[in-house]
Motif scaffolding. Structure first.
Motif, short mmCIF file in Angstrom:
data_model
loop_
_atom_site.label_atom_id
_atom_site.label_comp_id
_atom_site.label_asym_id
_atom_site.label_seq_id
_atom_site.Cartn_x
_atom_site.Cartn_y
_atom_site.Cartn_z
N LEU A 160 -17.20 76.44 35.82
CA LEU A 160 -16.86 75.34 34.92
C LEU A 160 -17.61 75.53 33.61
N GLU A 161 -16.97 75.13 32.52
CA GLU A 161 -17.62 75.19 31.22
C GLU A 161 -18.02 73.77 30.82
N TYR A 162 -19.22 73.39 31.21
CA TYR A 162 -19.69 72.06 30.85
C TYR A 162 -19.80 71.96 29.34
N GLY A 163 -19.34 70.84 28.82
CA GLY A 163 -19.22 70.68 27.38
C GLY A 163 -17.81 70.97 26.91
N GLY A 164 -16.93 71.42 27.84
CA GLY A 164 -15.55 71.73 27.48
C GLY A 164 -15.36 73.21 27.23
N SER A 165 -14.15 73.68 27.47
CA SER A 165 -13.84 75.09 27.30
C SER A 165 -14.10 75.54 25.86
N LYS A 166 -14.74 76.69 25.73
CA LYS A 166 -15.02 77.24 24.39
C LYS A 166 -13.74 77.74 23.72
N GLN A 167 -12.65 77.82 24.49
CA GLN A 167 -11.37 78.22 23.91
C GLN A 167 -10.69 77.05 23.20
N LEU A 168 -11.22 75.85 23.35
CA LEU A 168 -10.63 74.65 22.75
C LEU A 168 -11.49 74.15 21.60
N GLN A 169 -10.88 73.34 20.76
CA GLN A 169 -11.59 72.79 19.61
C GLN A 169 -11.34 71.29 19.52
N LEU B 214 -10.80 67.43 19.58
CA LEU B 214 -10.55 66.44 20.61
C LEU B 214 -10.06 67.08 21.92
N ALA B 215 -9.40 68.24 21.83
CA ALA B 215 -8.97 68.92 23.05
C ALA B 215 -10.17 69.34 23.88
N ARG B 216 -11.21 69.80 23.24
CA ARG B 216 -12.42 70.19 23.96
C ARG B 216 -13.13 68.96 24.53
N VAL B 217 -13.13 67.87 23.79
CA VAL B 217 -13.71 66.62 24.28
C VAL B 217 -13.00 66.16 25.56
N LEU B 218 -11.68 66.25 25.55
CA LEU B 218 -10.90 65.88 26.73
C LEU B 218 -11.26 66.76 27.93
N ASP B 219 -11.43 68.06 27.69
CA ASP B 219 -11.76 68.97 28.78
C ASP B 219 -13.14 68.66 29.34
N ASN B 220 -14.09 68.39 28.47
CA ASN B 220 -15.43 68.02 28.92
C ASN B 220 -15.40 66.73 29.73
N ALA B 221 -14.66 65.75 29.26
CA ALA B 221 -14.56 64.47 29.98
C ALA B 221 -13.91 64.66 31.35
N ARG B 222 -12.93 65.55 31.43
CA ARG B 222 -12.29 65.85 32.72
C ARG B 222 -13.31 66.40 33.71
N ILE B 223 -14.16 67.31 33.26
CA ILE B 223 -15.17 67.91 34.13
C ILE B 223 -16.17 66.85 34.59
N LEU B 224 -16.62 66.02 33.67
CA LEU B 224 -17.57 64.96 34.03
C LEU B 224 -16.97 63.98 35.02
N ARG B 225 -15.70 63.69 34.85
CA ARG B 225 -15.04 62.71 35.71
C ARG B 225 -14.66 63.30 37.06
N ASP B 226 -14.04 64.47 37.06
CA ASP B 226 -13.48 65.03 38.30
C ASP B 226 -14.50 65.79 39.13
N PHE B 227 -15.47 66.46 38.47
CA PHE B 227 -16.40 67.31 39.20
C PHE B 227 -17.77 66.67 39.38
N LYS B 228 -18.20 65.85 38.44
CA LYS B 228 -19.50 65.20 38.55
C LYS B 228 -19.40 63.75 39.01
N ASN B 229 -18.17 63.23 39.09
CA ASN B 229 -17.96 61.82 39.46
C ASN B 229 -18.78 60.88 38.58
N ASP B 230 -18.91 61.24 37.30
CA ASP B 230 -19.73 60.47 36.37
C ASP B 230 -18.81 59.80 35.35
N ASP B 231 -18.24 58.65 35.73
CA ASP B 231 -17.32 57.94 34.84
C ASP B 231 -18.00 57.52 33.54
N LEU B 232 -19.26 57.10 33.64
CA LEU B 232 -19.94 56.60 32.44
C LEU B 232 -20.15 57.72 31.43
N ALA B 233 -20.56 58.89 31.88
CA ALA B 233 -20.74 60.01 30.96
C ALA B 233 -19.41 60.43 30.35
#
Length: 279
Positions: free
Chosen positions: A163-172, A174-193
């Motif tokens: 996983l690329e925490y912080g979002g995929s480096k291939q994205l820029q 808001l797309a990268r923000v969305l990817d980072n939020a997906r990882i925090l939500r789906d893999f870390k179960n951290d809704d607040l983060a």
């Protein structure tokens, strides 16, 4: 097979023979079959609640004993869960233990468990103990947390290994923000983060981002604000979502960003609004 490579003496007693690595591997190949089964042994602080919960989800109780010591065993389809006595100072609100359940496809498991919850409890248990995490279409994992705080994580076998925490480096942007939020939500179960990352990203990149990315961020913020019981900005985010001009395909993409698209109905019409690109 030559068994003895060397002998060692200790106090006059003959020790076991020392085998070479090749001999050990040969012995394993001949006598140990690769058909092991691992069964998780989880700590249990709430026996009655644990029995009731797994029965509600359709698990069979294969062993039940509370005295003179605690031991519970459950089976569902092809896997088992076993429970023993927890240490005296263990609190069920903690992340007490857990296991991974590797499956071909996670969606049917989540659907089966949430349907069982609706039948028994009248709702999907999403908060407190026990609970199940939301499942977003296309996600590769979800977590069931039992009454003792153990996390049983169902993972799709073809899930990416890294996983690329912080979002995929291939994205820029808001797309990268969305990817980072997906990882925090789906893999870390951290809704607040995830909530904080999206809120900050929307302020920073929102105005320059494509409408579909803005809509996806707003949709996830709406869902997370309800889950976190932070409704203060719902009217603002809902109004912004309603004003975005989306095609039918983009609406479907936005709905796939959340676990429950019905939450968006007050702010996103079911058909493209008049004057949109599908008109």
């Amino acid at each position: 097979m030559q068994a003895i490579v060397a002998f060692c003496r200790d106090g006059g007693g003959l020790q076991s023979p020392v085998l070479s690595t090749d001999e050990v591997l040969t012995m394993l190949d001949e006598s140990v079959q690769p058909n092991e089964t691992t069964v998780p042994m989880l700590p249990c602080v709430a026996p009655e609640e644990t029995l009731a919960f797994w029965r509600a989800l359709g698990f069979a109780v294969t062993y039940e004993q509370t005295k003179p010591y605690l031991y519970l065993a459950f089976r569902w389809r092809g896997f088992d869960l076993h429970y023993g006595r927890a240490p005296g100072n263990l609190q069920p609100s903690e992340n007490t233990g857990g296991c991974l359940v590797m499956v071909d496809t996670v969606a049917p498991y989540h659907a089966a468990f949430t349907e069982a919850m609706r039948r028994t409890y009248g709702k999907v248990l999403a908060k407190g103990l026990p609970r199940i995490t939301r499942y977003r279409p296309g996600a590769s994992r979800f977590t069931v947390t039992d009454p003792s705080g153990n996390s049983i994580i169902f993972i799709q076998r073809d899930e990416p290994a890294e996983l690329e925490y912080g979002g995929s480096k291939q994205l820029q942007g808001l797309a990268r923000v969305l990817d980072n939020a997906r990882i925090l939500r789906d893999f870390k179960n951290d809704d607040l983060a995830s909530f904080r990352a999206l809120n900050s990203g929307l302020r920073r990149y929102g105005d320059a981002a494509p409408a579909v990315q803005q809509a996806a961020v707003l949709a996830v913020l709406i869902e997370l604000s309800m889950a976190l019981e932070k409704p203060e900005r719902l009217p603002e985010w809902g109004a912004r979502l309603r004003q975005l001009d989306l095609t039918t395909a983009e609406r479907a993409e936005v709905e796939s960003a959340v676990a429950d698209p019905t939450l968006l109905e007050p702010w996103m019409p079911a058909t493209p609004r008049e004057g949109g690109r599908d008109s």
